[in-house]
Motif scaffolding. Structure first.
Motif, short mmCIF file in Angstrom:
data_model
loop_
_atom_site.label_atom_id
_atom_site.label_comp_id
_atom_site.label_asym_id
_atom_site.label_seq_id
_atom_site.Cartn_x
_atom_site.Cartn_y
_atom_site.Cartn_z
N SER A 1 36.51 37.22 39.49
CA SER A 1 37.58 36.60 40.27
C SER A 1 37.41 35.09 40.28
CB SER A 1 37.56 37.14 41.70
OG SER A 1 37.72 38.54 41.72
N ARG A 2 38.52 34.39 40.43
CA ARG A 2 38.46 32.93 40.40
C ARG A 2 38.23 32.31 41.77
NH1 ARG A 2 39.26 30.58 35.79
NH2 ARG A 2 40.09 31.77 34.04
N THR A 3 38.42 33.07 42.84
CA THR A 3 38.22 32.55 44.18
C THR A 3 37.35 33.51 44.98
OG1 THR A 3 40.17 33.67 45.08
CG2 THR A 3 40.52 31.49 44.12
N ALA A 4 36.77 32.98 46.06
CA ALA A 4 35.94 33.82 46.93
C ALA A 4 36.77 34.93 47.56
CB ALA A 4 35.29 32.95 48.01
N LEU A 5 37.98 34.59 48.01
CA LEU A 5 38.85 35.59 48.63
C LEU A 5 39.20 36.68 47.63
CD1 LEU A 5 40.38 36.41 51.16
CD2 LEU A 5 42.32 35.03 50.36
N GLY A 6 39.47 36.28 46.38
CA GLY A 6 39.78 37.27 45.35
C GLY A 6 38.61 38.20 45.09
N ALA A 7 37.38 37.65 45.08
CA ALA A 7 36.20 38.48 44.85
C ALA A 7 36.00 39.48 45.98
CB ALA A 7 34.96 37.59 44.72
N VAL A 8 36.19 39.04 47.24
CA VAL A 8 36.03 39.94 48.38
C VAL A 8 37.08 41.04 48.35
CG1 VAL A 8 36.18 40.07 50.90
CG2 VAL A 8 34.91 38.21 49.83
N ALA A 9 38.35 40.66 48.07
CA ALA A 9 39.43 41.65 48.03
C ALA A 9 39.20 42.67 46.92
CB ALA A 9 40.77 40.94 47.84
N LEU B 1 38.56 46.77 47.47
CA LEU B 1 39.40 47.82 46.88
C LEU B 1 38.59 48.74 45.97
CD1 LEU B 1 42.59 45.71 46.04
CD2 LEU B 1 42.31 47.40 47.88
N ARG B 2 37.67 48.17 45.20
CA ARG B 2 36.85 49.01 44.31
C ARG B 2 35.90 49.90 45.11
NH1 ARG B 2 37.09 44.26 40.87
NH2 ARG B 2 38.32 44.79 39.04
N ARG B 3 35.41 49.40 46.22
CA ARG B 3 34.52 50.23 47.05
C ARG B 3 35.28 51.37 47.73
NH1 ARG B 3 30.14 45.84 49.49
NH2 ARG B 3 28.99 45.68 47.53
N LEU B 4 36.54 51.10 48.09
CA LEU B 4 37.37 52.19 48.59
C LEU B 4 37.53 53.27 47.52
CD1 LEU B 4 40.28 50.48 50.59
CD2 LEU B 4 38.37 51.83 51.50
N TRP B 5 37.77 52.84 46.29
CA TRP B 5 37.93 53.80 45.20
C TRP B 5 36.62 54.54 44.93
CZ3 TRP B 5 40.87 56.88 42.80
CH2 TRP B 5 40.53 57.39 41.54
N PHE C 1 30.50 36.85 43.85
CA PHE C 1 30.81 37.31 42.50
C PHE C 1 29.99 38.56 42.16
CE2 PHE C 1 32.00 32.73 41.53
CZ PHE C 1 33.36 33.00 41.54
N ALA C 2 28.74 38.61 42.66
CA ALA C 2 27.85 39.72 42.32
C ALA C 2 28.34 41.04 42.88
CB ALA C 2 26.43 39.42 42.81
N ILE C 3 28.84 41.06 44.13
CA ILE C 3 29.25 42.34 44.71
C ILE C 3 30.46 42.92 43.99
CG2 ILE C 3 28.25 41.88 46.98
CD1 ILE C 3 31.05 41.19 47.99
N ASP C 4 31.38 42.05 43.57
CA ASP C 4 32.54 42.54 42.83
C ASP C 4 32.11 43.15 41.50
OD1 ASP C 4 35.06 43.00 41.79
OD2 ASP C 4 35.39 40.92 41.20
N LEU C 5 31.28 42.43 40.75
CA LEU C 5 30.86 42.91 39.44
C LEU C 5 29.95 44.13 39.57
CD1 LEU C 5 31.08 42.39 36.44
CD2 LEU C 5 29.14 40.82 36.61
N SER C 6 29.13 44.18 40.62
CA SER C 6 28.25 45.31 40.84
C SER C 6 29.04 46.60 41.03
CB SER C 6 27.36 45.05 42.07
OG SER C 6 26.75 46.23 42.52
N THR C 7 30.09 46.56 41.86
CA THR C 7 30.89 47.76 42.11
C THR C 7 31.64 48.18 40.85
OG1 THR C 7 31.19 46.97 44.38
CG2 THR C 7 32.57 48.80 43.67
#
Length: 467
Positions: free
Chosen positions: A76-84, A88-92, A130-136
């Motif tokens: 993601s290009r922004t912190a908010l985008g990475a969190v969002a 969503l991926r963790r919900l999935w 960035f790590a939590i998004d890529l990790s999920t």
């Protein structure tokens, strides 16, 4: 010639010359004679070396380009985008479940997973968002491909991120049980190492330090052996060492921490690892220096951290630098400076003070202690100290109770209620002993002037919280 250039790049990386290694790997990624897969692998390794040497923004950009080029999505290009995206991926992930699909024997797919894994682990010590998004994302991909060792390590990394962010105990327990079962089925040393590591991480974030430390040590012994530098040019052993380091910090094992931190610092310098050095300078060296009564060395470590902090991303060092600076201010008898440190904290550090289960109580404890010291100086404003103490008491972890008792005792002594204060301090001492934190109790009572000798005329030894 390409083989010689690759050998040179690996030698530079092993020698800690990450910037030169990144240049050599970038040149290899543009080599027309290499296959597409080889060029992509070089691009990933170059990005990791840029991240390691402190060229953070270039490294993130290169990682983003390499992931997109390999069909692995993008950061993601922004912190908010990475969190969002992570949310969503963790919900999935919860909806899908943790059972892996039937194993696919696809060598190219395994290579892609390994590259995604290498990027995720390299970002883990650099930029948590960035790590939590890529990790999920990596965890979901590993579950789709079904290779058990890769599934176990992906679940392991995801579980440690979720534990750090305060996921529900039931979900963490489910993650642990599933990971342990899959690790037993995989029956390879790295999978067993991840089983230990996740058990330690969950115990650590619950504040069960005595249980966490043996698990971290067992995991590190296995994972350091099983994850050498030769594959990704990133020594993931430093990722695995981080939790054991912080666990000793929170448990007050300063004698163990001193030698361990110096060894890690030497390795970080040898490898050119800016991020491990920053974490040690922010979190560990100041605490050890204050334990030795050397406020000058604590200030020197924090000054070194501030000079290099711009070279890293949004990671734990931001929060720990504020905690260490606040502890130094209390040691010097400057409670007003504590509030200034928290006021000027970076946004990501403030979010960690609210979210991370181990960091939040310490932040509240330091603020309550500063409020108490300020009230004692002014002989007014006691209600603020009581309010902050009440906020600390709302923390559910058992290890927090001795800290709130410590504050209650200090508040009572400061207002002249000696019997009540001493009873609270004795309860605090007993609580620290039960939680396996006697050294931390002695440091808190003996090293920080605002935390000791609150009752005039009461012998200092009666206020000693050590055992």
């Amino acid at each position: 010639a390409r083989a010689l250039s690759l050998a040179r790049a690996r030698s530079l990386a092993a020698a800690g010359r990450s910037e030169a290694a990144a240049g050599a790997l970038t040149a290899l990624a543009s080599d027309e004679g290499a296959t597409d897969d080889e060029r992509l692998g070089y691009a990933h390794s170059a990005a990791e070396q840029l991240v390691r040497c402190g060229r953070f923004h270039e490294g993130i950009g290169a990682s983003r380009a390499a992931l997109r080029r390999g069909g692995l999505g993008s950061l993601s290009r922004t912190a908010l985008g990475a969190v969002a995206a992570a949310f969503l991926r963790r919900l999935w992930l919860r909806y899908r479940g943790l059972e892996p699909a039937a194993r696919q024997r696809d060598a190219r797919a395994h290579e892609r997973l390994d590259r995604q894994w290498a990027t995720a682990t390299s970002l883990t010590t650099v930029d948590g968002l960035f790590a939590i998004d890529l990790s999920t994302r990596h965890c979901l991909a590993a579950l789709r491909h079904g290779d058990l060792p890769r599934v176990v390590r992906a679940l392991g990394l995801e579980a440690t991120h979720q534990a750090a962010m305060g996921a529900s105990p039931a979900w963490l327990e489910h993650l642990c049980v599933t990971l342990n079962r899959l690790a037993a089925e995989a029956a390879d040393p790295e999978s067993l190492g991840w089983s230990h590591y996740v058990s330690g991480a969950v115990a650590y974030h619950r504040g069960e330090f005595e249980r966490a430390l043996p698990a971290f040590d067992a995991a590190e012994a296995l994972l350091v052996h099983e994850r050498p530098d030769v594959v990704t040019l990133v020594n993931n052993a430093e990722v695995y060492s981080t939790y054991g380091l912080l666990c000793r910090l929170h448990a007050g094992r300063f004698d163990e921490l001193d030698d361990r931190a110096r060894a890690l610092l030497e390795r970080a310098d040898d490898r050119g690892d800016v991020h491990m050095r920053l974490l040690i300078e922010a979190a560990v060296l100041p605490a050890v220096a204050l334990w030795r009564g050397r406020a000058d060395l604590a200030a020197l470590a924090l000054e070194g951290y501030r000079r290099g902090a711009h070279r890293s991303g949004r990671h734990l060092h931001l929060a720990y630098s504020v905690l260490s600076a606040s502890l130094l201010a209390l040691h010097r008898g400057e409670p007003a400076a504590v509030f200034e440190h928290f006021r000027r904290a970076a946004p990501h550090a403030r979010s960690q003070f609210l979210v991370v289960p181990v960091v939040r109580p310490f932040a509240r404890w330091l603020l309550a202690t500063a409020e108490l010291a300020r009230a004692k100086e002014r002989q007014r404003g006691w209600w603020r100290a009581r309010l902050r103490t009440t906020l600390l008491e709302r923390e559910r972890a058992a290890w927090v109770s001795p800290f709130s008792q410590l504050l209650r005792g200090q508040l009572a002594l400061a207002r002249g209620y000696t019997c009540e204060g001493l009873a609270a301090l004795r309860a605090s001492r007993d609580g620290f002993s039960q939680q396996g934190m006697p050294t931390f109790a002695r440091v808190a009572a003996g090293r920080c002037p605002p935390l000791a000798a609150w009752a005039p005329g009461v012998p200092a030894e009666r206020l000693d919280l050590g055992t």
